[in-house]
Design an enzyme around this catalytic site. Structure first.
Site, PDB file in Angstrom:
ATOM      1  CG  HIS A 130       7.155  -3.409   1.002  1.00 34.89           C
ATOM      2  ND1 HIS A 130       5.832  -3.501   0.656  1.00 34.89           N
ATOM      3  CD2 HIS A 130       7.182  -3.196   2.346  1.00 34.89           C
ATOM      4  CE1 HIS A 130       5.082  -3.344   1.727  1.00 34.89           C
ATOM      5  NE2 HIS A 130       5.873  -3.158   2.778  1.00 34.89           N
ATOM      6  CG  ASP A 134      -3.427  -9.478  11.055  1.00 33.87           C
ATOM      7  OD1 ASP A 134      -3.052 -10.501  10.432  1.00 33.87           O
ATOM      8  OD2 ASP A 134      -3.745  -8.422  10.475  1.00 33.87           O
ATOM      9  N   GLY A 135      -3.982 -13.006  12.081  1.00 29.06           N
ATOM     10  CA  GLY A 135      -5.000 -13.942  11.603  1.00 29.06           C
ATOM     11  C   GLY A 135      -5.603 -13.492  10.285  1.00 29.06           C
ATOM     12  CB  ILE A 136      -6.221 -10.403   8.725  1.00 33.31           C
ATOM     13  CG1 ILE A 136      -7.425 -10.474   9.684  1.00 33.31           C
ATOM     14  CG2 ILE A 136      -6.585  -9.723   7.409  1.00 33.31           C
ATOM     15  CD1 ILE A 136      -7.832  -9.135  10.267  1.00 33.31           C
ATOM     16  CG  ASN A 143       1.629 -10.284   4.818  1.00 33.16           C
ATOM     17  OD1 ASN A 143       1.858 -10.734   5.933  1.00 33.16           O
ATOM     18  ND2 ASN A 143       0.553 -10.599   4.123  1.00 33.16           N
ATOM     19  CB  ALA A 167      -0.936  -0.016   1.208  1.00 28.96           C
ATOM     20  CG  HIS A 168       5.005   1.394   1.032  1.00 25.22           C
ATOM     21  ND1 HIS A 168       6.123   1.880   1.667  1.00 25.22           N
ATOM     22  CD2 HIS A 168       4.534   0.408   1.824  1.00 25.22           C
ATOM     23  CE1 HIS A 168       6.326   1.204   2.790  1.00 25.22           C
ATOM     24  NE2 HIS A 168       5.372   0.296   2.901  1.00 25.22           N
ATOM     25  CG  ASP A 213       2.611  -3.491   8.976  1.00 25.45           C
ATOM     26  OD1 ASP A 213       3.164  -2.389   9.105  1.00 25.45           O
ATOM     27  OD2 ASP A 213       2.291  -3.962   7.872  1.00 25.45           O
TER      28      ASP A 213
HETATM   29 ZN   LIG Z   1       5.119  -3.143   4.777  1.00 23.61          ZN
END
Ligand SMILES: [Zn+2]
Length: 383
Positions: free
Chosen positions: A188, A241-243, A212, A133-134, A267
């Site tokens: 990233h 976070d389980g997500i 991620n 999302a950067h 995060d």
């Molecule tokens: Zn990041």
């Protein structure tokens, strides 16, 4: 300052312990008595947190007072040391953000909880997927002059930098940062295995939120997730976070890395510990959904988390099957060792900092209830 005396079970070792501490731990006595219901652990350490309790550490308008208020709120989750994380943005906004964090650290006693600043970007992959999302317009190649300006504005507080090693300038940049004592994380990124190996040789030692900040589709092999999982010289952070990560990936990744080379991060973004609704994150509008996702408004793309460190420890036990001791290590000594944080790498032992969290565990799956938190011997939270 009067010294504090606490009795409880050391969450890292399981031993019933009496701990006497002030700014540092003065003495630890181990007792062979009935297990206490009270657990004691070193204060939790979050190396990746973009905001909390409505305060965005990336927003140049977040005043040092606001930052300190969010940290007071964070103490209720058992965290005593954090690396506020500043992500990719316009150069002047990043300068202001790190300057505000450095001011906050000097302003109040709770500012000491800021153990360093994590610069996540702007030297990351410009590709959709690994960029996460950067904002694309502010992604740029590693620039040592800019980094020095940021480090100066931060008063030397930048201790961790996440970058994509595929930039041509990256290897020299990694060497310069590690020579200056700054830890470099790969993240990233869309780098291939050879480039990841070169980055490690240049001094990179961490993987940022592994699994991620990646393409939604990858070749089954080789790919940059396997390469980082297999590289034993990289210690990895995970958002639990389980997500962000399914339980199967988390289990496999922790087994591949080994728990000693793994740590928990939240995060978290500004909406963490707030009510569901719409929030502004820098230039972007995000939504905290009722099930705890932080997504770009009107889209499904994750823009960070609303995780708390205490919930992350619960999730490690529930989703990855870890013991309390293993999960607490991933929130305390492991991140401390990953960035060589002084006074926090040995657990509840004499000579370590007086950062202590007292909690109970209730129910099944176990829920962690923080009762009291001390920062360097000062009581900073009581339920
Ligand atoms: Zn990041």
């Amino acid at each position: 300052m009067n010294s504090v005396r606490c009795l409880g079970r050391d969450a890292l070792t399981g031993e019933v312990s009496i701990i006497e501490f002030g700014p540092t731990i003065a003495a630890v006595q181990r007792r062979a008595v009935e297990p206490a219901e009270t657990w004691l652990a070193p204060g939790f350490i979050d190396l990746q947190i973009n905001g909390f309790a409505g305060v965005d550490y990336n927003d140049p308008r977040s005043l040092p007072e606001d930052i300190l208020a969010s940290i007071r709120n964070l103490f209720s989750t058992g965290v005593t040391r954090l690396f506020p994380t500043v992500i990719t943005a316009a150069p002047e906004d990043m300068l202001l953000a790190v300057r505000n964090l450095a001011k906050a650290r000097e302003m109040g006693p709770e500012g000491k909880a800021i153990a360093g600043i994590h610069l996540e970007g702007p030297y990351i992959s410009a590709e959709d997927g690994p960029r996460g999302a950067h904002p694309a317009r502010w992604v740029r190649p590693p620039d040592l002059d800019e980094f020095r300006r940021l480090q100066e504005a931060a008063g030397g507080l930048i201790r961790l930098v996440t970058l994509a090693p595929e930039w041509p300038q990256a290897l020299a940049f990694i060497e310069a940062l590690t020579a200056a004592g700054v830890t470099v994380a790969i993240g990233h990124t869309a780098a291939d295995g050879a480039r990841i190996a070169e980055a490690v040789r240049a001094g990179a030692s961490l993987s940022t939120h592994l699994g991620n900040g990646a393409h939604p589709l990858l070749p089954r092999h080789p790919n940059y997730i396997w390469e980082q999982l297999a590289e034993d010289r990289l210690t990895a952070g995970f958002i639990v976070d389980g997500i962000h990560l399914p339980s199967c990936f988390l289990k496999v990744a922790l087994r591949a890395k080994g728990l000693d080379r793994s740590f928990l991060v939240t995060d978290a973004t500004a909406p963490a510990n707030c009510q569901p609704g719409r929030y502004r994150l820098g230039q972007q509008e995000v939504e905290l959904t009722a099930d705890g996702r932080v997504v770009l408004a009107g889209q499904n793309r994750l823009a960070g988390s609303a995780l708390r460190m205490d919930r992350g420890i619960e999730n490690l036990m529930e989703l990855a099957g870890l013991s309390l001791s293993q999960a607490v290590a991933m929130a305390t000594v492991n991140p401390a060792r990953a960035v060589q944080l002084p006074g926090r790498q040995r657990g509840l032992e004499a000579g370590e900092l007086g950062d202590v969290v007292e909690f109970t565990l209730v129910g099944s799956p176990a829920r962690l209830r923080v009762r009291r938190t001390w920062l360097a011997g000062a009581l900073v939270y009581e339920a």
